[in-house]
Design a protein around this motif. Structure first.
Motif, PDB file in Angstrom:
ATOM      1  N   GLN A  41      -5.803  13.595   3.242  1.00 19.70           N
ATOM      2  CA  GLN A  41      -4.968  12.636   3.970  1.00 19.70           C
ATOM      3  C   GLN A  41      -4.368  13.215   5.257  1.00 19.70           C
ATOM      4  O   GLN A  41      -4.398  12.564   6.308  1.00 19.70           O
ATOM      5  CB  GLN A  41      -3.873  12.102   3.045  1.00 19.70           C
ATOM      6  CG  GLN A  41      -3.000  11.022   3.650  1.00 19.70           C
ATOM      7  CD  GLN A  41      -1.807  11.599   4.420  1.00 19.70           C
ATOM      8  OE1 GLN A  41      -1.358  12.709   4.116  1.00 19.70           O
ATOM      9  NE2 GLN A  41      -1.320  10.856   5.409  1.00 19.70           N
ATOM     10  N   HIS A  58       0.832  -1.213   0.000  1.00 18.44           N
ATOM     11  CA  HIS A  58       0.000   0.000   0.000  1.00 18.44           C
ATOM     12  C   HIS A  58       0.866   1.262   0.000  1.00 18.44           C
ATOM     13  O   HIS A  58       0.527   2.262  -0.645  1.00 18.44           O
ATOM     14  CB  HIS A  58      -0.938   0.003   1.205  1.00 18.44           C
ATOM     15  CG  HIS A  58      -2.083  -0.954   1.094  1.00 18.44           C
ATOM     16  ND1 HIS A  58      -3.064  -0.842   0.137  1.00 18.44           N
ATOM     17  CD2 HIS A  58      -2.384  -2.068   1.822  1.00 18.44           C
ATOM     18  CE1 HIS A  58      -3.942  -1.821   0.279  1.00 18.44           C
ATOM     19  NE2 HIS A  58      -3.548  -2.587   1.298  1.00 18.44           N
ATOM     20  N   GLU A 109      -7.560   5.987   0.318  1.00 21.56           N
ATOM     21  CA  GLU A 109      -7.906   4.585   0.560  1.00 21.56           C
ATOM     22  C   GLU A 109      -6.679   3.739   0.867  1.00 21.56           C
ATOM     23  O   GLU A 109      -6.702   2.903   1.788  1.00 21.56           O
ATOM     24  CB  GLU A 109      -8.627   4.027  -0.672  1.00 21.56           C
ATOM     25  CG  GLU A 109      -9.109   2.603  -0.505  1.00 21.56           C
ATOM     26  CD  GLU A 109      -9.811   2.085  -1.751  1.00 21.56           C
ATOM     27  OE1 GLU A 109     -10.088   0.875  -1.807  1.00 21.56           O
ATOM     28  OE2 GLU A 109     -10.054   2.906  -2.671  1.00 21.56           O
ATOM     29  N   HIS A 110      -5.582   3.961   0.124  1.00 17.68           N
ATOM     30  CA  HIS A 110      -4.361   3.208   0.385  1.00 17.68           C
ATOM     31  C   HIS A 110      -3.789   3.554   1.767  1.00 17.68           C
ATOM     32  O   HIS A 110      -3.279   2.682   2.484  1.00 17.68           O
ATOM     33  CB  HIS A 110      -3.322   3.480  -0.697  1.00 17.68           C
ATOM     34  CG  HIS A 110      -3.638   2.848  -2.007  1.00 17.68           C
ATOM     35  ND1 HIS A 110      -3.590   1.490  -2.218  1.00 17.68           N
ATOM     36  CD2 HIS A 110      -4.033   3.392  -3.190  1.00 17.68           C
ATOM     37  CE1 HIS A 110      -3.924   1.222  -3.469  1.00 17.68           C
ATOM     38  NE2 HIS A 110      -4.212   2.359  -4.074  1.00 17.68           N
ATOM     39  N   GLU A 131      -5.844   1.822   4.385  1.00 17.20           N
ATOM     40  CA  GLU A 131      -5.583   0.380   4.449  1.00 17.20           C
ATOM     41  C   GLU A 131      -4.402   0.090   5.370  1.00 17.20           C
ATOM     42  O   GLU A 131      -4.405  -0.905   6.118  1.00 17.20           O
ATOM     43  CB  GLU A 131      -5.316  -0.170   3.046  1.00 17.20           C
ATOM     44  CG  GLU A 131      -6.548  -0.283   2.172  1.00 17.20           C
ATOM     45  CD  GLU A 131      -7.613  -1.196   2.765  1.00 17.20           C
ATOM     46  OE1 GLU A 131      -7.229  -2.250   3.345  1.00 17.20           O
ATOM     47  OE2 GLU A 131      -8.810  -0.866   2.673  1.00 17.20           O
ATOM     48  N   LEU A 133      -9.474  10.602  -3.010  1.00 17.69           N
ATOM     49  CA  LEU A 133     -10.031   9.532  -2.186  1.00 17.69           C
ATOM     50  C   LEU A 133      -9.339   8.191  -2.456  1.00 17.69           C
ATOM     51  O   LEU A 133      -9.196   7.367  -1.543  1.00 17.69           O
ATOM     52  CB  LEU A 133     -11.536   9.411  -2.440  1.00 17.69           C
ATOM     53  CG  LEU A 133     -12.380  10.606  -1.986  1.00 17.69           C
ATOM     54  CD1 LEU A 133     -13.828  10.417  -2.386  1.00 17.69           C
ATOM     55  CD2 LEU A 133     -12.259  10.824  -0.476  1.00 17.69           C
ATOM     56  N   ALA A 134      -8.916   7.977  -3.717  1.00 18.79           N
ATOM     57  CA  ALA A 134      -8.168   6.755  -4.035  1.00 18.79           C
ATOM     58  C   ALA A 134      -6.838   6.742  -3.294  1.00 18.79           C
ATOM     59  O   ALA A 134      -6.390   5.696  -2.790  1.00 18.79           O
ATOM     60  CB  ALA A 134      -7.948   6.662  -5.541  1.00 18.79           C
ATOM     61  N   MET A 159     -17.182   6.338   4.851  1.00 19.63           N
ATOM     62  CA  MET A 159     -17.000   7.263   3.732  1.00 19.63           C
ATOM     63  C   MET A 159     -18.374   7.691   3.232  1.00 19.63           C
ATOM     64  O   MET A 159     -19.151   6.857   2.745  1.00 19.63           O
ATOM     65  CB  MET A 159     -16.211   6.607   2.601  1.00 19.63           C
ATOM     66  CG  MET A 159     -14.844   6.061   3.020  1.00 19.63           C
ATOM     67  SD  MET A 159     -13.696   7.346   3.562  1.00 19.63           S
ATOM     68  CE  MET A 159     -13.362   8.165   2.001  1.00 19.63           C
TER      69      MET A 159
END
Length: 391
Positions: free
Chosen positions: A287, A225, A252-253, A256, A248-249, A270
């Motif tokens: 972030q 990740h 997401e990492h 995780e 947002l992508a 979310m």
């Protein structure tokens, strides 16, 4: 600071960079010599007609309008020559005395040329007899008074030329200042962005290192990740704004990695409205807020907590909220005095990309417990951003 301000490019004019408008009918006319000639003819004809209007309806009307048209048409023909002479003078702008002396001599020559052409035009129009062109008639006391008046008009024209020069210098200085401000703002935003990358990377590596011996399998997943995070960070490093879906992508990492670290103690909700999915937002603006919520709010509770990321349209604005049910803000905490590095940089970048009060950034305790960070931005969709995410 790139907005269309009606200035497309610059060109050399009289030793300075002259700003040339390239849009609109007037701009297109001024970009060609025949357009300038046509515009000058219209202006001179209009001015001559305007000056002759007091005689309209009288027996002197026909004579007056022909006389005034002759005056303005001849000055219209001579003005380009005056401009050409002023450009070709070998004296810099600081040598005011020499330029003035050269124009005094030139004004006497132009006055005689003008008056001879004016008298010829009047004779062609039938306003004055051809005998008025004789040298003896050009220097009578009455005619000399006219010539003094024409000499003064030369200086009025020259003053207009100089005023236009100063206007161009002012516009160019404003354009240069705007470019410098834009460059400074972009450099500052880039510097802030460059601080964010090592900041989140350092924290992510600390998280991974704490699990290396405890659970190598989970550590490998974290590293995977982290690799995705670094790749996405490098892909967006030259862009100050990205579509919300891309942000947002990236988030997401990061989440995780945190979920692997906290397990069931970290719950993530979310709540993203579909219509804001491709709205443009500052890159890496969510972030740091999420990291701050996890690090200073949820991780300090033994039972963990819930993180909520919400984005929705409110009129013409995009509202983003990052909420947690952690320990909340300490007593006496203020945004100006106690903000961390990630929070501080994010706040400055948002203010830099959306200045003059077009954005807002607030951090406060929630009534039900925990902390909420609220960001409000102008709601802008980006088609290019949309295509990039789909690719």
């Amino acid at each position: 600071m790139s907005e269309n301000v009606g200035i497309a490019n610059t060109t050399e004019w009289g030793g300075t960079e002259a700003v040339q408008p390239q849009t609109g009918l007037l701009g297109r006319l001024c970009s060609r010599w025949w357009g300038m000639a046509l515009l000058g003819a219209v202006v001179c004809t209009g001015a001559g007609t305007l000056f002759a209007l007091p005689a309209y309806g009288t027996s002197a009307w026909h004579s007056e309008i022909r006389t005034y048209l002759a005056q303005f048409w001849i000055w219209g023909l001579l003005t380009p020559a005056i401009v050409w002479l002023d450009r070709r003078l070998p004296y810099a702008g600081e040598a005011l005395g020499k330029r003035l002396a050269a124009h005094i001599v030139a004004s006497l020559v132009f006055t005689e040329i003008y008056f001879y052409l004016f008298t010829t035009m009047r004779a062609l129009m039938g306003v004055a007899p051809w005998s008025s062109l004789s040298i003896s008639n050009l220097f009578t006391p009455a005619v000399i008074g006219w010539q003094i008046w024409c000499w003064l008009i030369y200086w009025v024209i020259l003053g207009g030329i100089q005023a236009y020069h100063y206007y161009q210098r002012y516009m160019n200085s404003e354009l240069r200042l705007e470019r410098l401000e834009h460059s400074f703002s972009e450099a500052r935003l880039n510097a802030l962005r460059m601080q964010l990358d090592p900041h989140f990377l350092f924290n992510a590596l600390n998280t991974i290192s704490s699990h290396v011996e405890r659970d190598p399998k989970l550590t490998r997943r974290m590293i995977e990740h982290l690799g995705d995070l670094l790749r996405m960070s490098l892909e967006s490093k030259d862009r100050q704004e990205v579509p919300l879906a891309e942000e947002l992508a990236f988030l997401e990492h990061y989440l995780e990695i945190q979920k692997i670290r906290f397990g069931d103690q970290l719950r993530v909700v979310m709540d993203i409205s579909p219509e804001v999915k491709y709205a443009t937002v500052p890159s890496m603006c969510i972030q740091p807020l999420v990291e701050n919520a996890i690090r200073h709010g949820i991780s300090r509770r033994a039972s963990g907590g819930t993180l909520v990321v919400r984005a929705k349209p409110v009129g013409e604005r995009l509202e983003i909220r990052v909420m947690d049910d952690g320990v909340g803000l300490p007593l006496g905490w203020t945004l100006e005095g106690s903000e961390g590095l990630g929070l501080s940089i994010t706040r400055q970048r948002i203010a830099g990309l959306h200045p003059n009060g077009t954005s807002s950034f607030a951090v406060r305790n929630r009534a039900e417990g925990g902390t909420m960070v609220e960001v409000s931005l102008p709601f802008r969709r980006g088609e290019e951003a949309h295509e990039r995410v789909y690719a």
